[in-house]
Each structure stands twice: as C-alpha cells, then as structure tokens.
Scaffold this motif. Structure first.
Motif, PDB file in Angstrom:
ATOM      1  N   UNK A  11       0.830  -1.454  -0.121  1.00  0.00           N
ATOM      2  CA  UNK A  11      -0.160  -0.021   0.039  1.00  0.00           C
ATOM      3  C   UNK A  11       1.017   1.350   0.001  1.00  0.00           C
ATOM      4  N   UNK A  12       1.971   1.365   0.929  1.00  0.00           N
ATOM      5  CA  UNK A  12       3.101   2.420   0.842  1.00  0.00           C
ATOM      6  C   UNK A  12       3.553   2.625  -0.555  1.00  0.00           C
ATOM      7  N   UNK A  13       4.037   1.557  -0.991  1.00  0.00           N
ATOM      8  CA  UNK A  13       4.519   1.802  -2.369  1.00  0.00           C
ATOM      9  C   UNK A  13       3.625   2.057  -3.403  1.00  0.00           C
ATOM     10  N   UNK A  14       2.404   1.650  -3.233  1.00  0.00           N
ATOM     11  CA  UNK A  14       1.481   2.296  -4.282  1.00  0.00           C
ATOM     12  C   UNK A  14       1.170   3.917  -4.071  1.00  0.00           C
ATOM     13  N   UNK A  15       1.496   4.056  -2.897  1.00  0.00           N
ATOM     14  CA  UNK A  15       1.299   5.490  -2.512  1.00  0.00           C
ATOM     15  C   UNK A  15       2.481   6.397  -3.231  1.00  0.00           C
ATOM     16  N   UNK A  16       3.598   5.686  -3.276  1.00  0.00           N
ATOM     17  CA  UNK A  16       4.801   6.092  -3.702  1.00  0.00           C
ATOM     18  C   UNK A  16       4.697   6.497  -5.014  1.00  0.00           C
ATOM     19  N   UNK A  17       3.931   5.301  -5.914  1.00  0.00           N
ATOM     20  CA  UNK A  17       3.753   5.826  -7.373  1.00  0.00           C
ATOM     21  C   UNK A  17       2.792   6.842  -7.581  1.00  0.00           C
ATOM     22  N   UNK A  18       1.658   6.999  -6.700  1.00  0.00           N
ATOM     23  CA  UNK A  18       0.770   7.949  -6.899  1.00  0.00           C
ATOM     24  C   UNK A  18       1.544   9.365  -7.001  1.00  0.00           C
ATOM     25  N   UNK A 160      -0.858  17.355   0.252  1.00  0.00           N
ATOM     26  CA  UNK A 160      -2.234  17.969   0.532  1.00  0.00           C
ATOM     27  C   UNK A 160      -3.288  17.174   0.034  1.00  0.00           C
ATOM     28  N   UNK A 161      -2.901  16.439  -1.095  1.00  0.00           N
ATOM     29  CA  UNK A 161      -3.894  15.754  -1.856  1.00  0.00           C
ATOM     30  C   UNK A 161      -4.722  14.603  -1.020  1.00  0.00           C
ATOM     31  N   UNK A 162      -4.055  14.342   0.223  1.00  0.00           N
ATOM     32  CA  UNK A 162      -4.587  13.140   0.997  1.00  0.00           C
ATOM     33  C   UNK A 162      -5.959  13.503   1.286  1.00  0.00           C
ATOM     34  N   UNK A 163      -6.118  15.015   1.404  1.00  0.00           N
ATOM     35  CA  UNK A 163      -7.379  15.678   1.878  1.00  0.00           C
ATOM     36  C   UNK A 163      -8.903  15.053   1.208  1.00  0.00           C
ATOM     37  N   UNK A 164      -8.311  15.042  -0.281  1.00  0.00           N
ATOM     38  CA  UNK A 164      -9.439  14.538  -1.157  1.00  0.00           C
ATOM     39  C   UNK A 164      -9.355  13.239  -1.328  1.00  0.00           C
ATOM     40  N   UNK A 165      -8.644  12.315  -0.505  1.00  0.00           N
ATOM     41  CA  UNK A 165      -8.842  10.861  -0.640  1.00  0.00           C
ATOM     42  C   UNK A 165      -7.996  10.293  -1.771  1.00  0.00           C
ATOM     43  N   UNK A 166      -6.939  10.819  -2.218  1.00  0.00           N
ATOM     44  CA  UNK A 166      -6.170  10.830  -3.154  1.00  0.00           C
ATOM     45  C   UNK A 166      -5.017   9.644  -2.679  1.00  0.00           C
ATOM     46  N   UNK A 167      -4.764   8.382  -3.069  1.00  0.00           N
ATOM     47  CA  UNK A 167      -3.850   7.604  -2.529  1.00  0.00           C
ATOM     48  C   UNK A 167      -2.473   7.757  -2.628  1.00  0.00           C
ATOM     49  N   UNK A 168      -1.945   9.112  -2.202  1.00  0.00           N
ATOM     50  CA  UNK A 168      -0.455   9.277  -2.175  1.00  0.00           C
ATOM     51  C   UNK A 168       0.207   8.567  -1.078  1.00  0.00           C
TER      52      UNK A 168
END
Length: 249
Positions: A11-18, A160-168
């Motif tokens: 999940x963390x590595x997918x966040x890196x890609x985002x 900041x995009x985490x507030x929109x639910x983007x999986x960064x």
C-alpha cells in the motif's frame, strides 16, 4: 518496522507511485504556466503584464489547500461538472506552483544582458527569434537551480491531496497507521520515502543544470570553459562587440 506487513508495504509503495505521478503531471502543467505567465510579465503591452501579474498575485496569495478544496467542491456547483480528485489536485498544484515558477522565468529573462538583445536586433531577428535563439538559451541555466527547489516543494506539496482521498504516500501512511496503531514507524518510513524522492529529483536536476550550462559553453565536458563558436557563441561575440565603445568594427 515488523508491525508493517507485506500488504501494508504494498500500500505504501502504491502511494509512492501516486505521488510520483502527481509530481510529474503537476510539474508539466506548472512548467507551461510558469513560462507562459513569466514571459507575459515581460511583454511590451501593459494589459498583458497586468493580467499575468494579477494571476501571479492571486495564486501567490492563496492557500494551495483551500484552493484545492475550492476546485473540488465549489467548481462543480457553478459549472455543473466534477473533476476526479486526482486531476483536481494536479490542476491546483500545477497552477499554484506555476505561478511561483513564473517569477523565476521573469527574473532569469530580465537578467540577460541588454547587449544580447541588441545583438539579435543587429542580426535582424524577430522578437520570437530573439527569445528562442538568444534570450531563453542564456536564461535557462539560471532557471534550473530555483526550479529544482520549486520541484522539491511541489513534491512535498503533494501531501495536501490526501484531504481529497487521493492515495498518495501520506494517505497510504494514514491507512497503515490506522491498521497497525503505530505512528513512529509509519511516519518515519514516509519521511525516508520523501527524502529519497527529493534526493533523486535533485540529482536529475543537477544533470539538467550541467547540460544547460554546457549548451552555452560554461561547462564543457572535461576541459576549460570555452564558448562554442557556433550558434549562440557567435551571437554572444556579436553582443560583446556591440557593447564595446564604438560598437562593432
């Protein structure tokens, strides 16, 4: 770190890609905005300078987080269509950091010696040719170091995009923290991830800077600095001759 299982690491590595995608897309949009607005701020028409200056002031004085929420929640109420969170974030970050970058472009273009512009006029170049062949090639190496700093700020701003639910990375870290109940290991990991990404960006931009300077003869490959006698080198020689007392002989 043992509390973080294989699935959570994924999940963390997918966040890196985002995060990487957000940085690349926002940087591309920001570069377009930076050059468009920055060059417009040096235009001879006052209305163009006024509009581009107004854009710069608005985005410089606006919170990126609030603007992101405004684009995502308010724009649909007025226009009737909804941006997906990813592209709402890219639009906001690109326009915001592009406004900051426009000041870098404006300053670098203004720093080019007037003799260089006079050389272009002497060579009967059109304004577009002077910009493309003389001004930007000399201004570009001066833009790269501040652009490097701005790109790293953009990378960190993607949190900041985490507030929109983007999986960064930041959003993924929050999910992992909720799953494990561990704060220190999770946030330490993402600190390291951001540092590694910033370090890689810096190395890439250092390479870009060396090549940009080599392109105008400042940093040749393995030798003393010599201005090449082709293209820009000839134009610089003309500029120097015109800047000497008595002009070109």
């Amino acid at each position: 770190m043992s509390e973080i299982s294989g699935g959570l690491w994924e999940l963390l590595l997918k966040g890196v890609w985002i995060t990487v995608q957000l940085t690349v897309y926002s940087a591309a949009l920001g570069a377009v905005v930076a050059f468009a607005v920055g060059l417009a701020r040096t235009h001879r028409l006052w209305i163009v300078r006024f509009l581009s200056g107004a854009y710069f002031e608005v985005f410089r004085g606006t919170s990126a987080l609030v603007l992101m929420l405004w684009v995502f929640f308010v724009v649909p109420l007025t226009l009737g269509w909804q941006l997906v969170p990813m592209w709402a974030a890219v639009l906001t970050l690109g326009c915001t950091y592009g406004a900051y970058g426009s000041e870098i472009v404006r300053g670098a273009v203004a720093a080019v010696a007037p003799a260089q512009r006079e050389a272009g006029i002497a060579l009967s170049f059109t304004p577009a040719q002077r910009l493309r062949k003389i001004i930007l090639p000399q201004a570009w190496p001066e833009m790269v170091p501040p652009f490097n700093n701005l790109l790293i700020e953009l990378l960190k701003g993607t949190a900041l995009v985490s507030v929109l639910g983007v999986g960064d990375i930041t959003f993924a870290a929050q999910l992992v923290r909720n799953a494990t109940g561990q704060s220190a290991p999770v946030y330490t990991v993402i600190l390291v991830m951001y540092f590694v990404l910033a370090f890689l960006l810096t190395r890439v931009m250092r390479l870009v800077e060396r090549r940009a300077k080599a392109g105008i003869g400042q940093v040749p490959a393995g030798g003393a600095a010599v201005t090449r006698r082709t293209g820009l080198g000839r134009q610089q020689e003309v500029a120097r001759s015109w800047s000497r007392p008595g002009g070109a002989s």
